[in-house]
Design a protein around this motif. Sequence first.
Motif, PDB file in Angstrom:
ATOM      1  N   THR A 149       0.836  -1.215   0.000  1.00  0.00           N
ATOM      2  CA  THR A 149       0.000   0.000   0.000  1.00  0.00           C
ATOM      3  C   THR A 149       0.867   1.260   0.000  1.00  0.00           C
ATOM      4  O   THR A 149       2.055   1.210   0.336  1.00  0.00           O
ATOM      5  N   VAL A 150       0.248   2.373  -0.352  1.00  0.00           N
ATOM      6  CA  VAL A 150       0.911   3.675  -0.211  1.00  0.00           C
ATOM      7  C   VAL A 150      -0.070   4.613   0.495  1.00  0.00           C
ATOM      8  O   VAL A 150      -1.272   4.576   0.232  1.00  0.00           O
TER       9      VAL A 150
ATOM     10  N   VAL B  98      -8.713   2.246  -3.183  1.00  0.00           N
ATOM     11  CA  VAL B  98      -8.629   2.818  -1.828  1.00  0.00           C
ATOM     12  C   VAL B  98      -8.914   1.762  -0.764  1.00  0.00           C
ATOM     13  O   VAL B  98      -9.939   1.090  -0.818  1.00  0.00           O
ATOM     14  N   THR B  99      -8.000   1.635   0.200  1.00  0.00           N
ATOM     15  CA  THR B  99      -8.230   0.680   1.289  1.00  0.00           C
ATOM     16  C   THR B  99      -8.515   1.394   2.614  1.00  0.00           C
ATOM     17  O   THR B  99      -8.997   0.787   3.551  1.00  0.00           O
ATOM     18  N   GLU B 100      -8.182   2.678   2.690  1.00  0.00           N
ATOM     19  CA  GLU B 100      -8.443   3.429   3.926  1.00  0.00           C
ATOM     20  C   GLU B 100      -8.593   4.913   3.601  1.00  0.00           C
ATOM     21  O   GLU B 100      -7.897   5.424   2.711  1.00  0.00           O
TER      22      GLU B 100
ATOM     23  N   LEU C 212     -19.842   1.344   4.106  1.00  0.00           N
ATOM     24  CA  LEU C 212     -19.508   2.757   4.275  1.00  0.00           C
ATOM     25  C   LEU C 212     -18.458   3.179   3.242  1.00  0.00           C
ATOM     26  O   LEU C 212     -18.535   4.253   2.633  1.00  0.00           O
ATOM     27  N   MET C 213     -17.497   2.312   3.031  1.00  0.00           N
ATOM     28  CA  MET C 213     -16.441   2.615   2.060  1.00  0.00           C
ATOM     29  C   MET C 213     -17.040   2.802   0.665  1.00  0.00           C
ATOM     30  O   MET C 213     -16.678   3.714  -0.062  1.00  0.00           O
ATOM     31  N   ARG C 214     -17.992   1.950   0.315  1.00  0.00           N
ATOM     32  CA  ARG C 214     -18.652   2.062  -1.001  1.00  0.00           C
ATOM     33  C   ARG C 214     -19.306   3.421  -1.187  1.00  0.00           C
ATOM     34  O   ARG C 214     -19.267   4.004  -2.252  1.00  0.00           O
TER      35      ARG C 214
ATOM     36  N   VAL D  86      -5.329   9.231   2.333  1.00  0.00           N
ATOM     37  CA  VAL D  86      -5.846   8.070   1.595  1.00  0.00           C
ATOM     38  C   VAL D  86      -4.773   6.986   1.551  1.00  0.00           C
ATOM     39  O   VAL D  86      -3.587   7.283   1.347  1.00  0.00           O
ATOM     40  N   VAL D  87      -5.195   5.735   1.729  1.00  0.00           N
ATOM     41  CA  VAL D  87      -4.284   4.604   1.507  1.00  0.00           C
ATOM     42  C   VAL D  87      -4.753   3.871   0.260  1.00  0.00           C
ATOM     43  O   VAL D  87      -5.944   3.570   0.114  1.00  0.00           O
ATOM     44  N   LEU D  88      -3.812   3.623  -0.656  1.00  0.00           N
ATOM     45  CA  LEU D  88      -4.137   2.938  -1.914  1.00  0.00           C
ATOM     46  C   LEU D  88      -3.358   1.647  -2.017  1.00  0.00           C
ATOM     47  O   LEU D  88      -2.192   1.579  -1.611  1.00  0.00           O
TER      48      LEU D  88
END
Length: 452
Positions: free
Chosen positions: A82-83, A140-142, A162-164, A179-181
């Motif tokens: 991730t970044v 996006v993971t976070e 919620l993420m959706r 943002v974490v990708l």
Amino acid sequence: MVLKSTRSPGADASGLFRRPRLVMRAKRIEEIPTIIAQTKTYPTPVRIVGADYSQTRCVGGDGGTTVDTSALDRILELGETTVRAQAGVRIGTLVRALAERNQELALTPEMGHISVGALAVTTCPQASQTGGMAQLSSLVTELKLITPQGKMMTVTERDRDLMRVLRSSFGLLGVVHEVVLRVQPMVPVRIDYQVASLREFTARFPGIVDAPGALRLHISPFNDRIIVERRTQEDVDNSSRSGIWQIRNSVMRNVLPAFGSTVGSVLAAPGVRAAVVSGVQRALRATLDRAARGVVMYAHEWMRDLPQEAWKARYTYSLWAFPQNDFPKLLQAYFAFCKAHYKEHRYRCNVVNGASRLHQDRGSLFSVSHSGPMFTLEPSSTGEKGWDDFLIDFNDFAHRLGGTPTFNQTRALQPEHVAKAFGERAKLFRALRQRTDPLNRLRNSYFAYLLG
Ligand SMILES: Cc1cc2nc3c(=O)[nH]c(=O)nc-3n(C[C@H](O)[C@H](O)[C@H](O)COP(=O)(O)OP(=O)(O)OC[C@H]3O[C@@H](n4cnc5c(N)ncnc54)[C@H](O)[C@@H]3O)c2cc1C
């Protein structure tokens, strides 16, 4: 916190009105809750601007306060899978930093100016390789955001629903600041071209969509010509670096622009426009000869940067998506529509139309390939007289034929388009937005009109 402007910028060359009263350039995250809380000092609506490259009024200042995230520009953590980056980081900067570590995003757009914050909350469909991943926001993971009440909040993929919703929230449910990708090892991509008439394209269509690889189409309705660009992931061991074209020579930079299918072709000096219109077919021929044997490159090499000032991007387009199954039929109808429109109004798009195949992606509420595999259709132009009217008619066409629009890349959108395309999803979003922001602190007139 830097006050960038107290003058209303009004409409820019793209014809989009923004008109905020204040533009605040947030330097620290802690400044944003203050802006949201102080309604007298910072007028409503509070809207966020990333790079300001959207094709619609989704940023829309409306006499309120626009928060510019461009100073939140740090890449915070480059990891193995991730970044983590602040919202104002441009995707081009991020992708280049990843490439130095032999990493990449699973989807790489052609335009480097998109901000990470906007990527996370808007609809950015890309030619996709596999199911589940056709919109940038699905990377996006976070997310870290500030709610309409000024509260800090962290949401991860584990909060799937919620993420959706947040991935389609356009700054209406909060201000994203971090943002974490997801990232992956860099994979070489082979790019091949096939040229077809509409009839040939229709006959070959099942084979075209079934073969592996991402698909981008370059469509010329008036010349009955569709160029099928296939991007196939190569085995890393089989691709020597010497076989990979360097950025200066890459297809995207030198070949595609020659026939006006990518942004760079129409951004440069005056005169280029005419070349784009008249030289398309000639350039195309040369292109195909040169690229006939296929070219191997890395995804970050096809990314390009637009002028720093968004309004200088004279290239303009609109985007709808249509179900994959009926796409040849849809193209047939589109060719007829373009010809009929030209006959009646003497207007036709002067840049080759683009299209991308999107695998099904349910990662965001307003994903345009939520219900199944789709193709986008992107009429493109340098925006001369007749373009705006063309788009109104094109929207009727797309709406009638079951198209799905976006809020940031579909121009002249109307509430009925939104209601038909998104149905229950739009209702769900409206209810949620009303609950989370009852005072409409973050809502502008654009979204009030389209979503209520
Ligand atoms: C010439 C041109 C070429 C393009 N090429 C591509 C392409 O190749 N691929 C592609 O996917 N798209 C492309 N686009 C479209 C563009 O990427 C999208 O419209 C994208 O949303 C723009 O990003 P931005 O940072 O400019 O967003 P902005 O226009 O600044 O904002 C978009 C929306 O997101 C909201 N927002 C922004 N930042 C935040 C935040 N931190 N928190 C909450 N809400 C926020 C805004 O309020 C607004 O509603 C292109 C556009 C142009 C003009």
